[in-house]
Scaffold this active site. Structure first.
Site, PDB file in Angstrom:
ATOM      1  N   HIS A  96      -3.934  -1.124  -0.848  1.00 42.33           N
ATOM      2  CA  HIS A  96      -3.120  -0.730  -1.996  1.00 42.33           C
ATOM      3  C   HIS A  96      -1.724  -1.316  -1.991  1.00 42.33           C
ATOM      4  CE1 HIS A  96      -3.525   2.685  -5.184  1.00 42.33           C
ATOM      5  NE2 HIS A  96      -3.208   1.513  -5.720  1.00 42.33           N
ATOM      6  N   ASP A 121      -5.349   8.451  -6.728  1.00 45.13           N
ATOM      7  CA  ASP A 121      -5.320   8.174  -5.299  1.00 45.13           C
ATOM      8  C   ASP A 121      -5.196   9.506  -4.560  1.00 45.13           C
ATOM      9  OD1 ASP A 121      -4.635   7.214  -2.689  1.00 45.13           O
ATOM     10  OD2 ASP A 121      -3.585   5.504  -3.542  1.00 45.13           O
ATOM     11  N   HIS A 123      -3.447   9.645  -1.987  1.00 44.29           N
ATOM     12  CA  HIS A 123      -2.083   9.536  -1.472  1.00 44.29           C
ATOM     13  C   HIS A 123      -1.125   9.192  -2.604  1.00 44.29           C
ATOM     14  CE1 HIS A 123      -4.990   8.385   1.694  1.00 44.29           C
ATOM     15  NE2 HIS A 123      -4.220   9.128   2.475  1.00 44.29           N
ATOM     16  N   ASP A 125       1.638   7.127  -1.951  1.00 42.44           N
ATOM     17  CA  ASP A 125       2.066   5.748  -1.677  1.00 42.44           C
ATOM     18  C   ASP A 125       3.506   5.487  -2.104  1.00 42.44           C
ATOM     19  OD1 ASP A 125      -0.465   5.324  -0.711  1.00 42.44           O
ATOM     20  OD2 ASP A 125      -1.212   4.318  -2.503  1.00 42.44           O
ATOM     21  N   HIS A 138       0.845  -0.301   2.680  1.00 42.54           N
ATOM     22  CA  HIS A 138       0.023   0.241   1.582  1.00 42.54           C
ATOM     23  C   HIS A 138       0.452   1.662   1.213  1.00 42.54           C
ATOM     24  CE1 HIS A 138      -3.455   2.548   3.850  1.00 42.54           C
ATOM     25  NE2 HIS A 138      -2.297   2.722   4.448  1.00 42.54           N
ATOM     26  N   ASP A 223      -7.547   3.948  -6.308  1.00 39.46           N
ATOM     27  CA  ASP A 223      -7.880   3.814  -4.892  1.00 39.46           C
ATOM     28  C   ASP A 223      -9.157   4.607  -4.640  1.00 39.46           C
ATOM     29  OD1 ASP A 223      -8.010   4.136  -2.064  1.00 39.46           O
ATOM     30  OD2 ASP A 223      -5.844   3.913  -1.895  1.00 39.46           O
ATOM     31  N   ASP A 225     -10.178   5.976  -2.132  1.00 45.21           N
ATOM     32  CA  ASP A 225     -10.043   7.183  -1.315  1.00 45.21           C
ATOM     33  C   ASP A 225      -9.663   8.398  -2.160  1.00 45.21           C
ATOM     34  OD1 ASP A 225      -7.216   7.364  -1.560  1.00 45.21           O
ATOM     35  OD2 ASP A 225      -6.854   6.343   0.330  1.00 45.21           O
ATOM     36  N   GLU A 268      -9.069  -0.650  -1.846  1.00 44.22           N
ATOM     37  CA  GLU A 268      -9.361   0.042  -0.590  1.00 44.22           C
ATOM     38  C   GLU A 268     -10.842   0.257  -0.278  1.00 44.22           C
ATOM     39  OE1 GLU A 268      -7.190   0.814   1.818  1.00 44.22           O
ATOM     40  OE2 GLU A 268      -5.205   0.819   0.879  1.00 44.22           O
TER      41      GLU A 268
END
Length: 314
Positions: A96, A121, A123, A125, A138, A223, A225, A268
């Site tokens: 990312h 996402d 996260h 980030d 990332h 992303d 994840d 990712e």
């Protein structure tokens, strides 16, 4: 939609080899055909050049800084060129950290006050080098996008600040470092956490999110994840309690259907972590949904006034 596919074979941002092979794997699985079967035209397939490692710890607060910077500068120009030609840039990661280059490229065509970013996402980030517990870049692209961080990264693109904090939106976040949360609160950034989405219901939260976007242009970044780790494991850092595959498809399609999305990342996915190939099939399902949605809207950049199409001076 005329799509410019841009592969970013990079793992330097996550320091976990595997993501750099995602674009190649998706192409071999039929990515171009997947997008074109809905009526889109893939006008180009480019790949950012992989650079060799020179000094992982050149800056101890940001691992692989030189390598990420070099690849993001090249990605920036690819995105810039694609948009100049009226194409929709679709970036396939890679990790990312590529969001740094995506948004830097967009910055040549969209003023910061006219751009929103939706970050789907687990996260946020938005770590800075001083606050990052991992030192992985990332985890920093959105800090860079709002002008926080090292000049080596914020200096890429047409301007230091790519997007105003008020136009940045998180969707599905559930793994947020304390320094990130402090910056989110300080900047009053709207974060639709996974907990809030489950409380409100995915559809209700999604409609609220879409309603928050007031700008004419939007960069959408997904992303993998963001998916539930129990359902999807083919990534470097699977996080529990995320979206189902169908929810992810619905979210991305609804945001694309707004007609504001001018560029997009999908990042990712790691073939190295995909032992049974199910992750590849799931990512292709999501990309199929994205392709279907893109075919039903026009590129908002085709409506940019002619004096702006030449780019925004740095």
């Amino acid at each position: 939609m005329k799509i410019a596919l841009i592969g970013v074979p990079m793992y330097y941002g996550c320091d976990n080899p595997g993501t750099e092979r995602a674009y190649e794997a998706l192409l071999q699985a039929g990515l171009v055909q997947c997008l074109e079967k809905h009526g889109n035209e893939v006008v180009s397939c480019q790949t950012v050049r992989e650079v060799p490692v020179r000094d992982k710890y050149f800056d101890p607060s940001m691992e692989y800084l030189q390598e990420v910077q070099e690849m993001m500068e090249e990605l920036t120009q690819m995105v810039r060129s694609a948009m100049e030609q009226g194409y929709f840039p679709l970036m396939i990661g890679g990790d990312h950290a590529l969001g740094i280059g995506s948004l830097a490229g967009v910055s040549y065509h969209v003023p910061q006050e006219d751009l929103s970013v939706v970050w789907v996402d687990a996260h946020t980030d938005i770590n800075t080098p001083d606050g990052s517990p991992s030192h992985h870049i990332h985890g920093m692209p959105l800090a860079v996008a709002i002008g926080e961080g090292d000049p080596a990264l914020t200096g890429i693109g047409a301007r230091k600040v790519k997007v105003d904090s008020e136009n940045l939106f998180f969707c599905g976040a559930r793994s947020i470092d304390p320094p990130e949360w402090a910056l989110i609160q300080e900047r009053d950034i709207r974060c639709f956490t996974m907990q809030e989405i489950r409380q409100k219901g995915c559809q209700n939260a999604l409609e609220e999110l879409v309603g928050c976007v007031k700008t004419p242009y939007l960069h959408l970044s997904f992303d993998v994840d963001g998916l539930d780790a129990a359902l999807f494991h083919a990534t470097g850092l699977p996080i529990p309690n995320g979206f189902t595959i169908q929810e992810a498809c619905s979210i991305l399609q609804r945001i694309v259907a707004s007609g504001k999305v001018c560029s997009m990342d999908v990042v990712e996915y790691s073939p190295r972590a995909d032992e049974d190939g199910q992750g590849l099939r799931d990512v292709m399902t999501i990309l199929d949904a994205i392709g279907q949605a893109l075919a039903q809207v026009s590129n908002p950049m085709t409506h940019v006034p002619s004096q702006q199409k030449g780019g925004i001076p740095s």
